[in-house]
Design a protein around this motif. Structure first.
Motif, PDB file in Angstrom:
ATOM      1  N   ARG A   1     -16.944  -8.508  -5.862  1.00  0.00           N
ATOM      2  CA  ARG A   1     -15.988  -9.332  -6.628  1.00  0.00           C
ATOM      3  C   ARG A   1     -16.401  -9.356  -8.100  1.00  0.00           C
ATOM      4  O   ARG A   1     -15.548  -9.296  -8.988  1.00  0.00           O
ATOM      5  N   GLU A   2     -17.695  -9.421  -8.368  1.00  0.00           N
ATOM      6  CA  GLU A   2     -18.181  -9.442  -9.754  1.00  0.00           C
ATOM      7  C   GLU A   2     -17.825  -8.146 -10.477  1.00  0.00           C
ATOM      8  O   GLU A   2     -17.407  -8.174 -11.643  1.00  0.00           O
ATOM      9  N   GLN A   3     -17.959  -7.009  -9.792  1.00  0.00           N
ATOM     10  CA  GLN A   3     -17.601  -5.740 -10.422  1.00  0.00           C
ATOM     11  C   GLN A   3     -16.086  -5.642 -10.618  1.00  0.00           C
ATOM     12  O   GLN A   3     -15.627  -5.146 -11.645  1.00  0.00           O
ATOM     13  N   ILE A   4     -15.318  -6.119  -9.650  1.00  0.00           N
ATOM     14  CA  ILE A   4     -13.854  -6.140  -9.792  1.00  0.00           C
ATOM     15  C   ILE A   4     -13.481  -6.914 -11.057  1.00  0.00           C
ATOM     16  O   ILE A   4     -12.726  -6.426 -11.908  1.00  0.00           O
ATOM     17  N   ASP A   5     -14.007  -8.124 -11.188  1.00  0.00           N
ATOM     18  CA  ASP A   5     -13.671  -8.965 -12.337  1.00  0.00           C
ATOM     19  C   ASP A   5     -14.127  -8.343 -13.652  1.00  0.00           C
ATOM     20  O   ASP A   5     -13.411  -8.397 -14.655  1.00  0.00           O
ATOM     21  N   TYR A   6     -15.311  -7.724 -13.645  1.00  0.00           N
ATOM     22  CA  TYR A   6     -15.829  -7.081 -14.847  1.00  0.00           C
ATOM     23  C   TYR A   6     -14.923  -5.921 -15.275  1.00  0.00           C
ATOM     24  O   TYR A   6     -14.560  -5.786 -16.449  1.00  0.00           O
TER      25      TYR A   6
ATOM     26  N   VAL B   1     -12.255   8.622  -7.965  1.00  0.00           N
ATOM     27  CA  VAL B   1     -11.927   7.673  -6.905  1.00  0.00           C
ATOM     28  C   VAL B   1     -13.228   7.264  -6.229  1.00  0.00           C
ATOM     29  O   VAL B   1     -14.097   8.097  -5.977  1.00  0.00           O
ATOM     30  N   ASN B   2     -13.371   5.968  -5.977  1.00  0.00           N
ATOM     31  CA  ASN B   2     -14.570   5.468  -5.333  1.00  0.00           C
ATOM     32  C   ASN B   2     -14.782   6.190  -4.003  1.00  0.00           C
ATOM     33  O   ASN B   2     -13.844   6.338  -3.210  1.00  0.00           O
TER      34      ASN B   2
ATOM     35  N   ASP C   1     -19.998  11.771  -8.450  1.00  0.00           N
ATOM     36  CA  ASP C   1     -20.426  11.361  -9.785  1.00  0.00           C
ATOM     37  C   ASP C   1     -20.703   9.863  -9.795  1.00  0.00           C
ATOM     38  O   ASP C   1     -19.871   9.076  -9.344  1.00  0.00           O
ATOM     39  N   VAL C   2     -21.875   9.500 -10.286  1.00  0.00           N
ATOM     40  CA  VAL C   2     -22.231   8.096 -10.466  1.00  0.00           C
ATOM     41  C   VAL C   2     -22.297   7.844 -11.964  1.00  0.00           C
ATOM     42  O   VAL C   2     -22.994   8.556 -12.688  1.00  0.00           O
ATOM     43  N   LYS C   3     -21.543   6.849 -12.423  1.00  0.00           N
ATOM     44  CA  LYS C   3     -21.416   6.589 -13.853  1.00  0.00           C
ATOM     45  C   LYS C   3     -21.677   5.107 -14.123  1.00  0.00           C
ATOM     46  O   LYS C   3     -21.028   4.245 -13.527  1.00  0.00           O
TER      47      LYS C   3
ATOM     48  N   GLY D   1     -24.822  -3.686 -15.536  1.00  0.00           N
ATOM     49  CA  GLY D   1     -25.520  -3.371 -14.296  1.00  0.00           C
ATOM     50  C   GLY D   1     -24.650  -2.735 -13.226  1.00  0.00           C
ATOM     51  O   GLY D   1     -25.120  -2.487 -12.111  1.00  0.00           O
ATOM     52  N   PHE D   2     -23.389  -2.449 -13.528  1.00  0.00           N
ATOM     53  CA  PHE D   2     -22.464  -1.879 -12.548  1.00  0.00           C
ATOM     54  C   PHE D   2     -22.360  -0.371 -12.721  1.00  0.00           C
ATOM     55  O   PHE D   2     -22.525   0.160 -13.817  1.00  0.00           O
ATOM     56  N   VAL D   3     -22.064   0.306 -11.605  1.00  0.00           N
ATOM     57  CA  VAL D   3     -21.821   1.746 -11.639  1.00  0.00           C
ATOM     58  C   VAL D   3     -20.522   2.045 -10.890  1.00  0.00           C
ATOM     59  O   VAL D   3     -20.100   1.278 -10.025  1.00  0.00           O
ATOM     60  N   MET D   4     -19.926   3.167 -11.247  1.00  0.00           N
ATOM     61  CA  MET D   4     -18.821   3.716 -10.462  1.00  0.00           C
ATOM     62  C   MET D   4     -19.419   4.860  -9.652  1.00  0.00           C
ATOM     63  O   MET D   4     -19.998   5.778 -10.217  1.00  0.00           O
TER      64      MET D   4
END
Length: 171
Positions: A36-41, A127-128, A149-151, A156-159
């Motif tokens: 949820r924190e990454q979604i909001d960010y 796409v995740n 790919d990790v970006k 502190g978040f990554v895709m």
């Protein structure tokens, strides 16, 4: 099968609708895939009216999908920053109740047209990797997984994504 109507999203009212749709869709689709924190960010950094206007000023083209008088989804295509051979399908989101109605196919068709107008030879997307339904939809549309790919995206978040590619014929 319901088909939506696609309309370019260019003004402030459109940007507001894009942001509202993104918030609704992300909160119904991404829990369980990302926090949820990454979604909001990510929503705060990419989907404010100002952020959308800035993306558009940098060449991103947006379209809203409508069913009757209701916006139900959207997509965005951007030119690649380094290669004129590539365009990016940056966003493609549809409300849960409108999935499976052909709207995704319409949005991909629009993205192919935009990429072609940009003289791109390929349409790429991120796409995740845990977003199995979306990966399957893109594969059904002809996209192939090119790489993992990790970006880092900050805070502190990554895709953690697949980069997928669709070759465009005739480009």
């Amino acid at each position: 099968m319901t088909h939506g109507l696609l309309k370019p999203a260019t003004g402030a009212a459109d940007h507001q609708q894009l942001g509202e749709l993104a918030h609704r869709i992300w909160h119904e689709h991404y829990p369980g895939i990302i926090s949820r924190e990454q979604i909001d960010y990510m929503l705060a950094s990419q989907y404010s009216a100002t952020a959308i206007a800035d993306q558009q000023a940098q060449g991103t083209r947006f379209v809203l999908a409508w069913v009757e008088d209701t916006p139900v989804g959207f997509a965005a295509v951007s030119p690649d920053e380094q290669s004129t051979d590539i365009a990016w399908l940056d966003k493609l989101y549809i409300l849960a109740e409108n999935r499976g109605q052909g709207i995704g196919g319409q949005l991909i068709g629009w993205a192919r047209e935009v990429a072609g107008a940009l003289d791109a030879r390929a349409l790429c997307l991120r796409v995740n990797r845990d977003n199995a339904a979306s990966v399957a939809m893109y594969q059904h549309a002809g996209f192939e997984i090119e790489r993992e790919d990790v970006k880092s995206i900050g805070n502190g978040f990554v895709m953690d994504d697949y980069v997928m590619r669709l070759a465009l014929g005739g480009a």
